[in-house]
Structures are given as structure tokens and as C-alpha cells.
Scaffold this motif. Structure first.
Motif, PDB file in Angstrom:
ATOM      1  N   ASP A  14       7.253  -2.688 -39.218  1.00  0.00           N
ATOM      2  CA  ASP A  14       6.975  -4.041 -39.710  1.00  0.00           C
ATOM      3  C   ASP A  14       7.003  -5.068 -38.586  1.00  0.00           C
ATOM      4  N   GLY A  15       5.915  -5.787 -38.429  1.00  0.00           N
ATOM      5  CA  GLY A  15       5.862  -6.826 -37.394  1.00  0.00           C
ATOM      6  C   GLY A  15       5.482  -6.287 -36.027  1.00  0.00           C
ATOM      7  N   THR A  16       5.361  -4.956 -35.914  1.00  0.00           N
ATOM      8  CA  THR A  16       4.954  -4.339 -34.642  1.00  0.00           C
ATOM      9  C   THR A  16       3.594  -3.668 -34.840  1.00  0.00           C
ATOM     10  N   LEU A  17       3.542  -2.618 -35.652  1.00  0.00           N
ATOM     11  CA  LEU A  17       2.247  -1.990 -35.962  1.00  0.00           C
ATOM     12  C   LEU A  17       1.566  -2.695 -37.125  1.00  0.00           C
ATOM     13  N   THR A  18       2.343  -3.447 -37.886  1.00  0.00           N
ATOM     14  CA  THR A  18       1.766  -4.245 -38.972  1.00  0.00           C
ATOM     15  C   THR A  18       2.044  -5.723 -38.694  1.00  0.00           C
ATOM     16  N   ILE A  19       1.260  -6.572 -39.322  1.00  0.00           N
ATOM     17  CA  ILE A  19       1.473  -8.008 -39.161  1.00  0.00           C
ATOM     18  C   ILE A  19       2.726  -8.397 -39.943  1.00  0.00           C
ATOM     19  N   ALA A  20       3.589  -9.163 -39.307  1.00  0.00           N
ATOM     20  CA  ALA A  20       4.845  -9.562 -39.950  1.00  0.00           C
ATOM     21  C   ALA A  20       4.556 -10.445 -41.153  1.00  0.00           C
ATOM     22  N   THR A  21       4.918  -9.964 -42.335  1.00  0.00           N
ATOM     23  CA  THR A  21       4.716 -10.804 -43.523  1.00  0.00           C
ATOM     24  C   THR A  21       6.007 -10.968 -44.308  1.00  0.00           C
ATOM     25  N   HIS A  22       7.008 -10.153 -43.989  1.00  0.00           N
ATOM     26  CA  HIS A  22       8.249 -10.234 -44.765  1.00  0.00           C
ATOM     27  C   HIS A  22       8.890 -11.613 -44.581  1.00  0.00           C
ATOM     28  N   ASP A  23       9.107 -12.270 -45.703  1.00  0.00           N
ATOM     29  CA  ASP A  23       9.821 -13.546 -45.664  1.00  0.00           C
ATOM     30  C   ASP A  23      11.279 -13.224 -46.015  1.00  0.00           C
ATOM     31  N   ARG A  67       2.159  -3.111 -50.299  1.00  0.00           N
ATOM     32  CA  ARG A  67       0.805  -3.077 -50.882  1.00  0.00           C
ATOM     33  C   ARG A  67      -0.130  -4.084 -50.228  1.00  0.00           C
ATOM     34  N   ARG A  68       0.466  -5.119 -49.634  1.00  0.00           N
ATOM     35  CA  ARG A  68      -0.355  -6.181 -49.020  1.00  0.00           C
ATOM     36  C   ARG A  68      -0.368  -6.083 -47.491  1.00  0.00           C
ATOM     37  N   ALA A  69       0.136  -4.980 -46.954  1.00  0.00           N
ATOM     38  CA  ALA A  69       0.290  -4.865 -45.493  1.00  0.00           C
ATOM     39  C   ALA A  69      -1.049  -4.866 -44.766  1.00  0.00           C
ATOM     40  N   GLN A  70      -1.037  -5.406 -43.566  1.00  0.00           N
ATOM     41  CA  GLN A  70      -2.230  -5.389 -42.712  1.00  0.00           C
ATOM     42  C   GLN A  70      -1.843  -4.903 -41.321  1.00  0.00           C
ATOM     43  N   PRO A  71      -2.736  -4.139 -40.690  1.00  0.00           N
ATOM     44  CA  PRO A  71      -2.399  -3.635 -39.360  1.00  0.00           C
ATOM     45  C   PRO A  71      -2.411  -4.738 -38.315  1.00  0.00           C
ATOM     46  N   GLN A  72      -1.571  -4.581 -37.333  1.00  0.00           N
ATOM     47  CA  GLN A  72      -1.563  -5.492 -36.185  1.00  0.00           C
ATOM     48  C   GLN A  72      -2.863  -5.256 -35.397  1.00  0.00           C
ATOM     49  N   PRO A  73      -3.544  -6.320 -34.945  1.00  0.00           N
ATOM     50  CA  PRO A  73      -4.730  -6.102 -34.121  1.00  0.00           C
ATOM     51  C   PRO A  73      -4.391  -5.208 -32.922  1.00  0.00           C
ATOM     52  N   MET A 149      10.786   2.876 -26.656  1.00  0.00           N
ATOM     53  CA  MET A 149      10.973   2.248 -27.973  1.00  0.00           C
ATOM     54  C   MET A 149      10.206   0.934 -27.980  1.00  0.00           C
ATOM     55  N   VAL A 150       9.294   0.777 -28.938  1.00  0.00           N
ATOM     56  CA  VAL A 150       8.455  -0.422 -29.024  1.00  0.00           C
ATOM     57  C   VAL A 150       8.806  -1.191 -30.295  1.00  0.00           C
ATOM     58  N   GLY A 151       9.164  -2.463 -30.156  1.00  0.00           N
ATOM     59  CA  GLY A 151       9.481  -3.224 -31.355  1.00  0.00           C
ATOM     60  C   GLY A 151       9.437  -4.724 -31.135  1.00  0.00           C
ATOM     61  N   ASP A 152       9.460  -5.446 -32.249  1.00  0.00           N
ATOM     62  CA  ASP A 152       9.322  -6.905 -32.166  1.00  0.00           C
ATOM     63  C   ASP A 152      10.649  -7.639 -32.350  1.00  0.00           C
ATOM     64  N   TYR A 153      11.741  -6.884 -32.584  1.00  0.00           N
ATOM     65  CA  TYR A 153      12.984  -7.576 -32.927  1.00  0.00           C
ATOM     66  C   TYR A 153      14.155  -7.063 -32.092  1.00  0.00           C
ATOM     67  N   VAL A 168      10.157  -1.758 -24.984  1.00  0.00           N
ATOM     68  CA  VAL A 168       8.996  -2.647 -24.944  1.00  0.00           C
ATOM     69  C   VAL A 168       9.156  -3.669 -26.060  1.00  0.00           C
ATOM     70  N   HIS A 169       9.190  -4.933 -25.663  1.00  0.00           N
ATOM     71  CA  HIS A 169       9.256  -5.998 -26.661  1.00  0.00           C
ATOM     72  C   HIS A 169       7.838  -6.454 -26.975  1.00  0.00           C
ATOM     73  N   PHE A 170       7.405  -6.219 -28.217  1.00  0.00           N
ATOM     74  CA  PHE A 170       6.144  -6.785 -28.686  1.00  0.00           C
ATOM     75  C   PHE A 170       6.461  -8.208 -29.125  1.00  0.00           C
ATOM     76  N   ASP A 171       6.150  -9.141 -28.231  1.00  0.00           N
ATOM     77  CA  ASP A 171       6.591 -10.536 -28.362  1.00  0.00           C
ATOM     78  C   ASP A 171       5.347 -11.394 -28.608  1.00  0.00           C
ATOM     79  N   GLU A 172       4.895 -11.339 -29.856  1.00  0.00           N
ATOM     80  CA  GLU A 172       3.616 -11.939 -30.199  1.00  0.00           C
ATOM     81  C   GLU A 172       3.561 -13.422 -29.856  1.00  0.00           C
ATOM     82  N   GLN A 173       4.685 -14.112 -30.051  1.00  0.00           N
ATOM     83  CA  GLN A 173       4.682 -15.557 -29.823  1.00  0.00           C
ATOM     84  C   GLN A 173       5.073 -15.933 -28.401  1.00  0.00           C
ATOM     85  N   GLY A 174       5.411 -14.944 -27.585  1.00  0.00           N
ATOM     86  CA  GLY A 174       5.744 -15.233 -26.194  1.00  0.00           C
ATOM     87  C   GLY A 174       6.996 -16.069 -26.028  1.00  0.00           C
TER      88      GLY A 174
END
Ligand SMILES: [Mg+2]
Length: 198
Positions: A14-23, A67-73, A149-153, A168-174
Motif C-alpha cells: 500500500d502506497g508503494t506498489l499501489t497509490i496510497a488511498t488509505h485514510d 476493491r478501489r486500488a490503483q497501481p502506482q505509475p 526492502m522497498v517501502g514508503d513508510y 529504498v524509500h519510495f518518497d513520492e512527495q520528496g
């Protein structure tokens, strides 16, 4: 090329291979957990009699996100590239294993991960514990030096550090929030593909 020699890749989902949508604030609210608490730990801290109901509610909320997940570009391109160079691929998520499978399916990424290499929160102590990564390295007979290990958190990076692998930090917002825990930082998954060097 810092990733040229790496052969084993563990991905957060979540938030790495998929777009982060969890609120997570909305989820905590729906579960009646205090703000700032971690959800799994928050449920574990509640009276035992309440926990099954909270886990059921959490599952409903997570199913809706799955069900609403989308892949990370760039996710499919990166995974194809890794597969071409015969890298081992696994998922280590704090999500539930079945929901992780569904999420990957919805995102068109399910084919890259053998079922036994999608590790959910049921199988091992959840990140930031390194247990899942250690289990995968044992399964692959892999050394920490060839594992990533690749992740966003922060939990992903802490788990990677504790397992002694490259993080590896996947740091989408830099925002560079955890430089001391990140060996490599990328803002797009396609950058990671380039660091493989082939
Ligand atoms: Mg994540």
C-alpha cells in the motif's frame, strides 16, 4: 549502479506498489481508536471481548480500499524489469494476506508474486519487526547484501534496517523524512528501475 548486484526484492504494497488511498484518520475514527494510535496496535490494546468486532470492521474498511486500488505509475514496468533479470520478488504488508492478493489483482500486479511470497500480518510479526524479511531471506537462501526492502513508510525502512538489508524509500512527495533509515531514496518507481543498471 547501486542496485546492480541485488537479486531479492521485498516490497511494501500500500502506497508503494499501489497509490496510497488509505485514510488512516478516517479508519481510526470508524474504529473508535484514538488519533495518532497505530491501528493494529490500537485494536490489540482494547479489551479482548471488543477485538473481534473491531477486526471485522477493519476488514470491511480494508476490503473497500482493496476493491478501489490503483497501481502506482511505473509499478508494472519495474516488476517486469526485475522479473527479466530473474530477481526474487515478495510482498511484505501490514495488510491482511487475502486483501493483499485482491489488491494486487485489482491493480494487475498479482502475476508477479507467488502466493506463498505475499506475507500479510497474520504470518509474521508486522513491520517494523524484521521477521517477515528474515523469513524471506531464509526461504531464498539470500544474504542481506543481495536483498532490498522497498517501502514508503518508516515501518518499512525500520524493518529493512533491523534485517540488515538495503533500504529504498519510495518518497513520492520528496519530503526526505527518514534519511538515516534510507540507503536510497526515489520519488518515482521508474527511477528505481534505472538504478538496476540493465
Ligand atoms: Mg506503505
Amino acid at each position: 549502479m547501486p542496485l546492480r548486484d541485488k537479486r531479492h526484492f521485498v516490497f511494501d504494497m500500500d502506497g508503494t506498489l499501489t497509490i496510497a488511498t488509505h485514510d488512516f484518520d478516517a479508519m481510526r475514527d470508524a474504529l473508535g481508536l484514538p488519533p495518532d494510535s497505530s491501528i493494529l496496535e490500537g485494536i490489540a490494546a482494547r479489551p479482548a471481548a471488543e477485538q473481534p468486532r473491531l477486526h471485522r470492521r477493519l476488514h470491511e474498511l480494508e476490503l473497500d480500499y482493496a476493491r478501489r486500488a490503483q497501481p502506482q505509475p511505473g509499478a508494472a514496468g519495474l516488476l517486469q524489469r526485475l522479473r527479466r533479470r530473474d530477481a526474487s520478488l515478495a510482498i511484505l504488508t501490514r495488510n491482511d494476506k487475502a486483501l493483499a492478493g485482491l489488491t494486487l489483482e485489482v491493480c494487475g500486479l498479482r502475476e508477479f508474486f507467488p502466493d506463498e511470497l505475499i506475507l500479510g500480518r497474520e504470518e509474521h510479526a508486522p513491520k517494523p519487526a524484521p521477521d517477515g524479511i528474515l523469513h524471506l531471506m531464509q526461504h531464498w537462501q539470500a544474504a542481506p547484501a543481495s536483498t532490498v526492502m522497498v517501502g514508503d513508510y518508516v515501518y518499512d525502512l525500520k524493518a529493512g534496517r533491523a534485517a540488515g538489508v538495503t533500504t529504498v524509500h519510495f518518497d513520492e512527495q520528496g519530503l526526505a523524512r527518514w534519511p538515516e533509515l534510507s540507503d536510497i531514496t526515489v520519488q518515482e518507481l521508474s527511477e528505481l528501475a534505472e538504478l538496476l543498471g540493465d
